[in-house]
Design an enzyme around this catalytic site. Structure first.
Site, PDB file in Angstrom:
ATOM      1  N   ARG A 389       0.816  -1.230   0.000  1.00 23.12           N
ATOM      2  CA  ARG A 389       0.000   0.000   0.000  1.00 23.12           C
ATOM      3  C   ARG A 389       0.846   1.275   0.000  1.00 23.12           C
ATOM      4  NH1 ARG A 389      -5.412  -0.970   3.792  1.00 23.12           N
ATOM      5  NH2 ARG A 389      -6.162  -2.834   2.712  1.00 23.12           N
ATOM      6  N   ASN A 425       1.976  -6.159  -2.423  1.00 25.94           N
ATOM      7  CA  ASN A 425       0.556  -6.364  -2.150  1.00 25.94           C
ATOM      8  C   ASN A 425      -0.181  -5.027  -2.244  1.00 25.94           C
ATOM      9  OD1 ASN A 425      -1.820  -7.904  -0.940  1.00 25.94           O
ATOM     10  ND2 ASN A 425      -1.557  -6.285   0.574  1.00 25.94           N
ATOM     11  N   GLU A 426      -1.233  -5.003  -3.028  1.00 21.16           N
ATOM     12  CA  GLU A 426      -2.090  -3.815  -3.122  1.00 21.16           C
ATOM     13  C   GLU A 426      -1.279  -2.565  -3.442  1.00 21.16           C
ATOM     14  OE1 GLU A 426      -4.437  -3.792   0.473  1.00 21.16           O
ATOM     15  OE2 GLU A 426      -5.553  -5.572  -0.123  1.00 21.16           O
ATOM     16  N   ASN A 427      -0.387  -2.712  -4.424  1.00 24.90           N
ATOM     17  CA  ASN A 427       0.460  -1.580  -4.805  1.00 24.90           C
ATOM     18  C   ASN A 427      -0.279  -0.543  -5.636  1.00 24.90           C
ATOM     19  OD1 ASN A 427       2.314  -4.314  -4.979  1.00 24.90           O
ATOM     20  ND2 ASN A 427       3.224  -2.666  -3.777  1.00 24.90           N
ATOM     21  N   ARG A 464      -0.291  -9.506  -5.570  1.00 22.53           N
ATOM     22  CA  ARG A 464      -1.740  -9.511  -5.438  1.00 22.53           C
ATOM     23  C   ARG A 464      -2.283  -8.085  -5.566  1.00 22.53           C
ATOM     24  NH1 ARG A 464      -5.215  -7.654  -2.058  1.00 22.53           N
ATOM     25  NH2 ARG A 464      -7.365  -8.373  -2.311  1.00 22.53           N
TER      26      ARG A 464
END
Length: 820
Positions: A389, A425-427, A464
């Site tokens: 994030r 993750n969730e970039n 992801r």
């Protein structure tokens, strides 16, 4: 016999598969002092204290390691968790037995930034809360031993002070926008190591085998720790098969000891293969002989062949294996990240007993013990770096990401369980920086992906939820949360097929939803009538909020265990009919703490786990078992559903989750027939009955058969036919006492004294007196502020062999007191 003391060094044989164990090592677990604030300077940690001086400040407390700064405040309902500096100090009797040997502090993990001091000298700094690292304190110890302070003030011991810091920092990964706590403290093991002048710092064992398993190719590289530039050494290798039989050995002379050195390449015919059902491992033993001393080590490794088929499933050793997975955060009730070895072992065994053969370690490198257990239990692994994030920072930020990726791959290279290195993750989640540039994120993702392949070409890469980077990595997992953040759970298969068509290799990690343990519902799918179906099933910004936006189950559902078992049951049924599916991973295995969910029914908890934060199984655990395990099991839904409700004479559904071929149900001693299991007969694979409960007490029993084996289960509950209105009063009662621990229960009633079985009022417990509430556990029964479940809430009290008064309050209702 050796005495068990902190200062005794024993020869150990840690079956570690990443950092090589030392010749002599001891865990530094006892005799530490802790300070949850910063110091004015290092002198405050080592200046003369005590000596009868009542004005010594600051005040330190005694702790053991591992220790987490946020053991309780991470789930304190009234405060945000502490993010800032903290200090640890101890005094060590250091006496390295090796001539010109090196003395090392080996950190298995400390968060998030760490400084190490010997007396007043800073000897090491590390940034990153999850990778292992070492601090060589040899020279600093030697200098300190020359001082008067060593002889007089510290009486022959060496003061060690360690500062950890989990302060907010935008130029550090992971982002504070992440849905988990960035813990502080020395929350994994810290070891004191004595090495000879020449030691093997890393071994890299590449074990390859074809799909038929005919030839196992083995290549071994080593990286030496050699600060004194030793030039020559002899090395002896021995390889033992999974049964302990010596199969190969060799001896070599080495003259080039710098960089990554090729040590041995060989072959093993028809090697015994590692698999999820039979996780067989070989052992490499080595001994390095040099003028500086001898160094021994041992590593485990395994032969297996992995393949994510393009536009197809996953193959292990040439055969399709449906990855049946979950996720893990390093988090537990009462200790947060500082889980003991026994706690880690228990958690991993519970996963295996649920039928798990795959795990994604979210969202950071985890401890060597977790990986060792995955190797020995047969659990395949996706492990990732904590680029999670917030966007993309500057040069310092990027360098940390590169360093942590390198450390993760190198330190866990030898584990046969690992099949995927995760890049992030969730970039696609912005917020930390004014600029959110997709092209720059994509360029850095490619750089990390290339680095991973350079470090380890034998494993796949994955991310992801970052669609604009989906074409960079080998395997991609989109966001599909059918029935929780978007759509209904019946949208799952169509949404998955749509996403599968977009990428080369597809794996679905993160699905499921929250459930408030001990909350049950007679009509759990009611909120689905409000939900728009047939569209996207992804998660979007704001979907996790309990307020505003379109209708969604995460906001408008009842958060009952009844609903989440239906959702999981549907997903598992569908996954059995997707021959192209590589696998999935439910998010997560265990409830965990998070700073971004203060309003959840247990404040600051992500409650999507199939077990609670203290290992208490929710009903969902048994749904997975019924699909994923072979050992016969049967579980009637509702073991914590104390009171069911409905009309007199109304038939109510009872569900049995079982992997048996057939089951017979009994209500109050009377059989209501046998049914056969059919995984495609939803819900409960056809093992469901509509039963006529009697008003008051009921007993339901099931007897299930699988071949010649029989298993059974039984529940007891009350059936309430009286209707209720809104809650107007509470009661508080002691319902149990075990030794010095009492359990109290609050209940909500309407004006007619009828228990309000769908009440979700907030309940706040308090206590005055000798006892202490067992709270800040992050569980439904271990929080002093909690939403009620079916009109009740419980908490435990440590009585401390004294007298206490417990209170329970809820907005708009009269506070109630109970003397214990």
């Amino acid at each position: 016999m050796f005495k068990r003391t902190k200062y005794l060094f024993i020869i150990i044989a840690l079956f570690s598969s990443q950092l090589v164990f030392a010749q002599k090592s001891a865990r530094l677990s006892q005799d530490w002092e802790f300070l949850k604030q910063d110091l004015g300077g290092i002198w405050e940690a080592v200046r003369p204290v005590g000596l009868g001086n009542p004005e010594s400040v600051p005040l330190w407390s005694k702790v053991n390691l591992p220790h987490c700064v946020n053991a309780e405040d991470a789930v304190d309902p009234d405060v945000n968790y502490y993010q800032g500096p903290a200090w640890y100090r101890t005094q060590l009797a250091i006496d390295n037995p090796y001539k010109q040997g090196r003395t090392i502090l080996h950190f298995e993990g400390a968060g998030q930034k760490t400084d190490v001091y010997v007396y007043t000298m800073k000897v090491a700094t590390h940034v990153g809360g999850y990778d292992e690292w070492k601090a060589d304190i040899t020279d600093a110890v030697a200098e300190f031993k020359k001082t008067e302070a060593f002889k007089k003030q510290f009486k022959g011991k060496v003061p060690i002070s360690i500062r950890t810091d989990n302060s907010r920092d935008l130029e550090m990964i992971p982002s504070d926008l992440s849905d988990f706590n960035l813990y502080g403290g020395i929350y994994r093991h810290l070891n004191l190591i004595y090495n000879p002048a020449l030691s093997l710092d890393q071994t890299f064992i590449k074990a390859e085998v074809d799909q038929l398993g005919k030839i196992g190719k083995l290549s071994i590289k080593g990286r030496f720790y050699n600060p004194d530039k030793v030039n020559d050494a002899d090395v002896q290798f021995k390889i033992f098969d999974p049964k302990g039989k010596l199969v190969l050995k060799t001896t070599k002379k080495l003259s080039n000891l710098s960089g990554d050195v090729d040590l041995w390449s060989t072959e093993i015919k028809k090697p015994q293969l590692w698999s999820t059902e039979s996780p067989l491992q070989y052992i490499l033993q080595y001994e390095i002989s040099a003028a500086a001393g001898n160094y021994k080590g041992e590593e485990k490794f395994g032969f297996r062949n992995i393949e994510f088929v393009e536009k197809g499933p996953f193959n292990l050793n040439g055969k399709r294996l449906l990855l049946r997975g979950t996720h893990r955060h390093e988090d537990h009730a009462g200790v947060a990240a500082a889980m003991t070895d026994d706690l880690v072992r228990t958690e991993m065994k519970m996963m295996k007993e649920m039928g798990v053969n795959f795990i994604r370690l979210g969202h950071y490198q985890q401890s060597r013990m977790v990986l060792n257990l995955c190797d020995s239990l047969g659990i395949l692994v996706w492990e990732e770096i904590p680029w999670c994030r917030g966007g993309l920072g500057g040069d310092v930020y990027k360098e940390q990401a590169r360093r942590m990726l390198t450390n993760m791959v190198e330190q866990h290279y030898n584990h046969p369980s690992i099949i995927i290195w995760g890049m992030g993750n969730e970039n696609d989640w912005p917020g930390d920086f004014p600029e959110f540039d997709k092209q720059k994120i994509k360029a850095f993702m490619k750089e990390l992906n290339d680095l991973s392949h350079q470090l380890d070409a034998s494993r796949y890469t994955a991310i992801r939820r970052c669609d604009f980077c989906a074409d960079i990595v080998d395997v991609y997992s989109p966001s599909i949360w059918a029935g929780w953040y978007r759509g209904a759970y019946t949208d799952y298969k169509k949404a998955t097929e749509d996403e599968f068509a977009k990428v080369k290799r597809f794996l679905h990690v993160e699905w499921g939803g929250d459930s408030h343990a001990m909350r049950h519902s007679e009509n759990p799918d009611k909120a689905l009538s409000k939900i728009k179906t047939g569209g996207s099933a992804d998660e979007r910004a704001g979907d996790a909020s309990l307020y505003g936006g379109a209708a969604r189950i995460s906001k408008d559902g009842d958060w009952s265990e009844s609903y989440i078992t239906n959702l999981i049951d549907w997903h598992l049924k569908e996954q059995e009919n997707m021959p192209w599916l590589s696998g999935t991973a439910y998010w997560p295995f265990k409830d965990f703490s998070t700073p971004v969910r203060p309003d959840n029914p247990v404040p600051y908890m992500n409650q999507k786990g199939v077990i609670e934060r203290d290992f208490t199984k929710k009903e969902a655990y048994f749904v997975f078992q019924s699909y994923w395990t072979e050992k016969p099991m049967a579980h009637i839904y509702g073991h914590t559903w104390r009171v069911r409700w409905g009309d007199e004479g109304e038939e109510k559904m009872v569900k049995v989750y079982s992997n048996c071929t057939e089951a017979e149900i009994f209500l109050n001693g009377k059989s209501f027939g046998t049914k056969k299991r059919n995984s495609q007969d939803y819900p409960a694979a056809g093992l469901r009955w509509n039963l006529p409960f009697v008003k008051g007490a009921n007993i339901v029993k099931v007897i299930a058969k699988k071949g010649k084996e029989t298993v059974s289960d039984e529940i007891q509950f009350t059936y309430q036919t009286a209707k209720w209105t809104k809650p107007v009063k509470m009661t508080l009662t002691k319902i149990d006492q075990q030794a010095d621990i009492a359990t109290v229960e609050a209940k909500l009633f309407d004006a007619n004294g009828v228990q309000c079985l769908d009440a979700i009022n907030w309940i706040s417990f308090g206590l005055t007196g000798d006892g202490k509430l067992i709270d800040n556990q992050g569980t439904s029964s271990g929080s002093r502020k909690v939403q009620s479940y079916n009109g009740r809430a419980i908490i435990k009290v440590h009585l401390n062999k004294g007298q206490s008064v417990v209170s329970v309050a809820s907005e708009g209702l009269k506070t109630v007191f109970l003397e214990l």
